[in-house]
Motif scaffolding. Structure first.
Motif, PDB file in Angstrom:
ATOM      1  N   GLY A 108       1.071  -1.005  -0.199  1.00  0.00           N
ATOM      2  CA  GLY A 108       0.006  -0.307  -0.105  1.00  0.00           C
ATOM      3  C   GLY A 108       0.613   1.338  -0.535  1.00  0.00           C
ATOM      4  N   ALA A 109       0.545   2.162  -0.438  1.00  0.00           N
ATOM      5  CA  ALA A 109       1.399   3.818  -0.868  1.00  0.00           C
ATOM      6  C   ALA A 109      -0.086   4.813  -0.728  1.00  0.00           C
ATOM      7  N   ASP A 110       0.747   5.783  -0.010  1.00  0.00           N
ATOM      8  CA  ASP A 110       0.174   6.876   0.618  1.00  0.00           C
ATOM      9  C   ASP A 110       0.845   8.116   0.194  1.00  0.00           C
ATOM     10  N   VAL A 111       0.243   9.320   0.271  1.00  0.00           N
ATOM     11  CA  VAL A 111       0.979  10.202  -0.018  1.00  0.00           C
ATOM     12  C   VAL A 111       0.372  12.108  -0.387  1.00  0.00           C
ATOM     13  N   GLU A 112       0.502  12.842   1.066  1.00  0.00           N
ATOM     14  CA  GLU A 112      -0.744  13.865   1.578  1.00  0.00           C
ATOM     15  C   GLU A 112       0.373  15.005   1.157  1.00  0.00           C
ATOM     16  N   ALA A 113      -0.586  16.171   1.047  1.00  0.00           N
ATOM     17  CA  ALA A 113       0.001  17.251   1.479  1.00  0.00           C
ATOM     18  C   ALA A 113       0.027  17.390   3.243  1.00  0.00           C
ATOM     19  N   HIS A 114       0.888  18.200   3.621  1.00  0.00           N
ATOM     20  CA  HIS A 114       0.422  18.644   4.800  1.00  0.00           C
ATOM     21  C   HIS A 114      -0.289  19.377   5.152  1.00  0.00           C
ATOM     22  N   THR A 189       7.170   2.288   5.896  1.00  0.00           N
ATOM     23  CA  THR A 189       8.340   2.949   5.649  1.00  0.00           C
ATOM     24  C   THR A 189       7.608   4.158   5.244  1.00  0.00           C
ATOM     25  N   ASP A 190       8.857   5.395   5.794  1.00  0.00           N
ATOM     26  CA  ASP A 190       8.435   6.296   5.445  1.00  0.00           C
ATOM     27  C   ASP A 190       9.110   6.706   3.508  1.00  0.00           C
ATOM     28  N   VAL A 191       8.867   6.833   3.469  1.00  0.00           N
ATOM     29  CA  VAL A 191       8.866   7.713   1.641  1.00  0.00           C
ATOM     30  C   VAL A 191      10.038   9.008   1.101  1.00  0.00           C
ATOM     31  N   ALA A 192      11.288   9.546   1.400  1.00  0.00           N
ATOM     32  CA  ALA A 192      11.081  10.576   0.210  1.00  0.00           C
ATOM     33  C   ALA A 192      10.154  12.007  -0.453  1.00  0.00           C
ATOM     34  N   ALA A 193       9.751  12.691  -0.048  1.00  0.00           N
ATOM     35  CA  ALA A 193       8.663  13.019  -0.449  1.00  0.00           C
ATOM     36  C   ALA A 193       9.155  14.475  -0.951  1.00  0.00           C
ATOM     37  N   GLU A 195       8.932  19.176  -0.257  1.00  0.00           N
ATOM     38  CA  GLU A 195       9.108  19.465   0.625  1.00  0.00           C
ATOM     39  C   GLU A 195       7.190  19.294   0.492  1.00  0.00           C
ATOM     40  N   GLY A 196       6.673  19.734   1.530  1.00  0.00           N
ATOM     41  CA  GLY A 196       4.993  20.087   1.779  1.00  0.00           C
ATOM     42  C   GLY A 196       5.053  18.560   2.296  1.00  0.00           C
ATOM     43  N   TYR A 197       5.105  17.538   1.860  1.00  0.00           N
ATOM     44  CA  TYR A 197       4.437  16.811   1.659  1.00  0.00           C
ATOM     45  C   TYR A 197       4.694  15.498   2.169  1.00  0.00           C
ATOM     46  N   ALA A 198       4.190  14.443   2.915  1.00  0.00           N
ATOM     47  CA  ALA A 198       4.869  13.313   3.249  1.00  0.00           C
ATOM     48  C   ALA A 198       3.941  11.894   2.477  1.00  0.00           C
ATOM     49  N   ALA A 199       5.331  10.608   2.721  1.00  0.00           N
ATOM     50  CA  ALA A 199       4.487  10.006   1.982  1.00  0.00           C
ATOM     51  C   ALA A 199       5.499   8.545   2.512  1.00  0.00           C
ATOM     52  N   ALA A 200       4.106   7.577   2.329  1.00  0.00           N
ATOM     53  CA  ALA A 200       4.413   6.105   2.982  1.00  0.00           C
ATOM     54  C   ALA A 200       4.332   5.001   2.159  1.00  0.00           C
ATOM     55  N   VAL A 201       4.537   3.422   2.386  1.00  0.00           N
ATOM     56  CA  VAL A 201       4.514   2.594   2.142  1.00  0.00           C
ATOM     57  C   VAL A 201       4.370   1.670   3.044  1.00  0.00           C
TER      58      VAL A 201
END
Length: 214
Positions: A108-114, A189-193, A195-201
């Motif tokens: 599963g993967a997700d990215v979100e803006a802060h 695991t956190d994924v490098a995203a 600036e202003g975003y966070a991402a994880a898998v």
């Protein structure tokens, strides 16, 4: 695991014809009112098809996509999949960022803006009690990034299981601190995203002898 992070703004012009999308995908794309939303959808789904085609050795337009049964109710709205699961994948997009993850095991993967501080205050109650306490101890300026870090881990895990937000997001503790919590059967695991975003898998821990890389 293979990860692909891309900016919508860098690819939108090249995919506006939607050449590799299915008829259903084109219809969904056309339903968006804003061009920015249509660009985001086209870039994300074109990139996904290109990644899957490279693994499957087929034409991007010919990649078959389906839905697995929901693990909560058995309905046909579980994890998106390629029939037979020759490769598992997850797609997420937010703002100008697209995140794609592929592996031999469920992922599963997700990215979100802060979010804004106001959004954090309104939605932090949906988190696990320990996560709420962690964020509450932070300085107000640090809470949006911590909330986004926590939420992407949570969404990635729920996408990986196929439950999505049909499961209470406060039920499983994933943590909001620098290191993701341990979740039985899954590796977060956190994924490098940007600036202003966070991402994880979230990757299902393979059984002994299973291969986890497509």
């Amino acid at each position: 695991m293979k990860l692909h992070v891309l900016r919508v703004s860098e690819h939108a012009a090249g995919v506006r014809d939607g050449a590799v999308l299915s008829e259903e995908e084109r219809a969904r794309c056309a339903a968006f009112v804003r061009e920015a939303d249509r660009d985001r959808y086209r870039v994300a789904h074109t990139a996904l098809r290109l990644e899957l085609a490279a693994v499957l050795g087929t034409d991007p337009a010919a990649v078959p996509l389906t839905r697995e049964p929901c693990p909560l109710c058995g309905g046909p709205h579980g994890r998106p999949a390629v029939p037979g699961n020759p490769v598992h994948f997850s797609l997420s997009h937010a703002g100008d960022v697209v995140l794609i993850a592929l592996d031999g095991a469920p992922v599963g993967a997700d990215v979100e803006a802060h979010p804004t501080a106001a959004v954090v205050a309104e939605t932090v109650s949906a988190l696990h009690p320990r996560e709420r306490a962690e964020i509450g101890r932070l300085a107000p300026a640090d809470r949006p990034a911590a909330f986004a870090r926590c939420w992407t881990r949570k969404e990635a895990y729920l996408k990986g299981t196929g439950a999505g937000l049909g499961e209470d997001p406060g039920a499983t503790y994933v943590g909001s601190l620098a290191t993701p919590a341990e979740v039985p059967g899954w590796e977060l695991t956190d994924v490098a995203a940007p600036e202003g975003y966070a991402a994880a898998v979230a990757l299902a821990v393979p059984r002994t002898g299973e291969e986890s890389t497509p």
